[in-house]
Scaffold this active site. Structure first.
Site, PDB file in Angstrom:
ATOM      1  N   CYS A   7      50.837  37.831  43.335  1.00 20.31           N
ATOM      2  CA  CYS A   7      49.480  37.702  42.782  1.00 20.31           C
ATOM      3  C   CYS A   7      48.644  38.856  43.329  1.00 20.31           C
ATOM      4  O   CYS A   7      49.214  39.858  43.785  1.00 20.31           O
ATOM      5  CB  CYS A   7      48.888  36.330  43.085  1.00 20.31           C
ATOM      6  SG  CYS A   7      48.678  35.947  44.841  1.00 20.31           S
ATOM      7  N   ARG A  13      47.415  31.983  45.014  1.00 17.86           N
ATOM      8  CA  ARG A  13      48.417  31.490  44.068  1.00 17.86           C
ATOM      9  C   ARG A  13      49.862  31.711  44.513  1.00 17.86           C
ATOM     10  O   ARG A  13      50.649  30.751  44.559  1.00 17.86           O
ATOM     11  CB  ARG A  13      48.193  32.157  42.692  1.00 17.86           C
ATOM     12  CG  ARG A  13      46.901  31.728  42.045  1.00 17.86           C
ATOM     13  CD  ARG A  13      46.512  32.642  40.892  1.00 17.86           C
ATOM     14  NE  ARG A  13      46.175  33.990  41.364  1.00 17.86           N
ATOM     15  CZ  ARG A  13      45.852  35.011  40.593  1.00 17.86           C
ATOM     16  NH1 ARG A  13      45.845  34.837  39.287  1.00 17.86           N
ATOM     17  NH2 ARG A  13      45.542  36.181  41.109  1.00 17.86           N
ATOM     18  N   ASP A 123      42.935  32.400  38.515  1.00 19.04           N
ATOM     19  CA  ASP A 123      42.674  32.771  39.903  1.00 19.04           C
ATOM     20  C   ASP A 123      41.632  31.805  40.473  1.00 19.04           C
ATOM     21  O   ASP A 123      40.481  31.810  40.045  1.00 19.04           O
ATOM     22  CB  ASP A 123      42.141  34.204  39.936  1.00 19.04           C
ATOM     23  CG  ASP A 123      42.094  34.746  41.341  1.00 19.04           C
ATOM     24  OD1 ASP A 123      42.227  33.944  42.295  1.00 19.04           O
ATOM     25  OD2 ASP A 123      41.920  35.967  41.494  1.00 19.04           O
TER      26      ASP A 123
HETATM   27  P1  4NP Z   1      45.238  35.357  44.745  1.00 19.16           P
HETATM   28  O1  4NP Z   1      43.642  35.195  44.725  1.00 19.16           O
HETATM   29  O2  4NP Z   1      45.549  36.620  43.999  1.00 19.16           O
HETATM   30  O3  4NP Z   1      45.737  34.150  44.050  1.00 19.16           O
HETATM   31  O4  4NP Z   1      45.645  35.416  46.205  1.00 19.16           O
HETATM   32  C1  4NP Z   1      42.766  36.185  45.186  1.00 19.16           C
HETATM   33  C2  4NP Z   1      42.464  36.257  46.522  1.00 19.16           C
HETATM   34  C3  4NP Z   1      41.565  37.204  46.981  1.00 19.16           C
HETATM   35  C4  4NP Z   1      40.992  38.088  46.075  1.00 19.16           C
HETATM   36  C5  4NP Z   1      41.304  38.017  44.722  1.00 19.16           C
HETATM   37  C6  4NP Z   1      42.196  37.071  44.279  1.00 19.16           C
HETATM   38  N1  4NP Z   1      40.068  39.055  46.537  1.00 19.16           N
HETATM   39  O5  4NP Z   1      39.473  39.753  45.697  1.00 19.16           O
HETATM   40  O6  4NP Z   1      39.854  39.178  47.755  1.00 19.16           O
END
Ligand code: 4NP
Length: 160
Positions: A7, A13, A123
């Site tokens: 991800c 995720r 997300d």
């Molecule tokens: P992930 O969610 O891709 O599911 O881990 C996110 C976690 C952090 C960020 C974006 C998506 N961020 O911009 O810091």
């Protein structure tokens, strides 16, 4: 089988997918190599988001020891299947990590449950804790579908 879930941050995720897949694979006595990574650097070294940890814990799965790391091109050599949790991640991997094995190994996670749907696991990073339950359910259903398909293939091979 060696599977890598990817991800953006590797804290919401894909760590759920890693923990859930490891849990159910072991339950079926499958010693698969399972890991997760992110395309972005913001959270390298951090444990999964506390809401991701909470929803996994509520299902009896402890993901607290997992740590975020960034995807590297070499992962295409190290894993049999690389599953992007969302379309934006799939596009980033396609554009930023050219590799001869990319087209044969890279897939979109939810297509394993709903072939050709090209849907993304939303997300949950910007939302409330409630959002993580829906994400968990999608991830669990897809991991079980991957395991079921694998076991069906094994049965078919034995019969052939
Ligand atoms: P992930 O969610 O891709 O599911 O881990 C996110 C976690 C952090 C960020 C974006 C998506 N961020 O911009 O810091």
């Amino acid at each position: 089988m060696r599977i890598l879930f990817v991800c953006l941050g590797n804290i919401c995720r894909s760590p759920i997918a890693e923990g859930v897949m490891r849990h159910y694979a072991l339950q079926r006595h499958l010693h698969w190599q399972i890991a997760s990574a992110g395309t972005e650097s913001y959270h390298i070294g951090e444990p999964p988001h506390r809401y991701s940890q909470n929803i996994c814990k509520a299902h009896g799965i402890d993901i607290s020891s997992q740590r975020a790391r960034k995807f590297v091109t070499k992962d295409f050599d190290q894993y049999d299947k690389i599953l992007a949790m969302s379309c934006d991640v799939y596009d980033i991997l396609t554009r930023a990590y050219p590799h001869p094995a990319l087209s044969s190994k890279l897939g979109l996670f939810l297509n394993e449950l709903h072939p050709n749907s090209n849907a993304s696991v939303p997300d949950p990073w910007y939302g409330e804790e409630e959002g993580y339950a829906a994400v968990y359910d999608m991830i669990e259903a897809t991991c079980l579908a991957i395991l079921d398909a694998h076991e069906q293939r094994r049965k078919d091979e034995k019969q052939a």
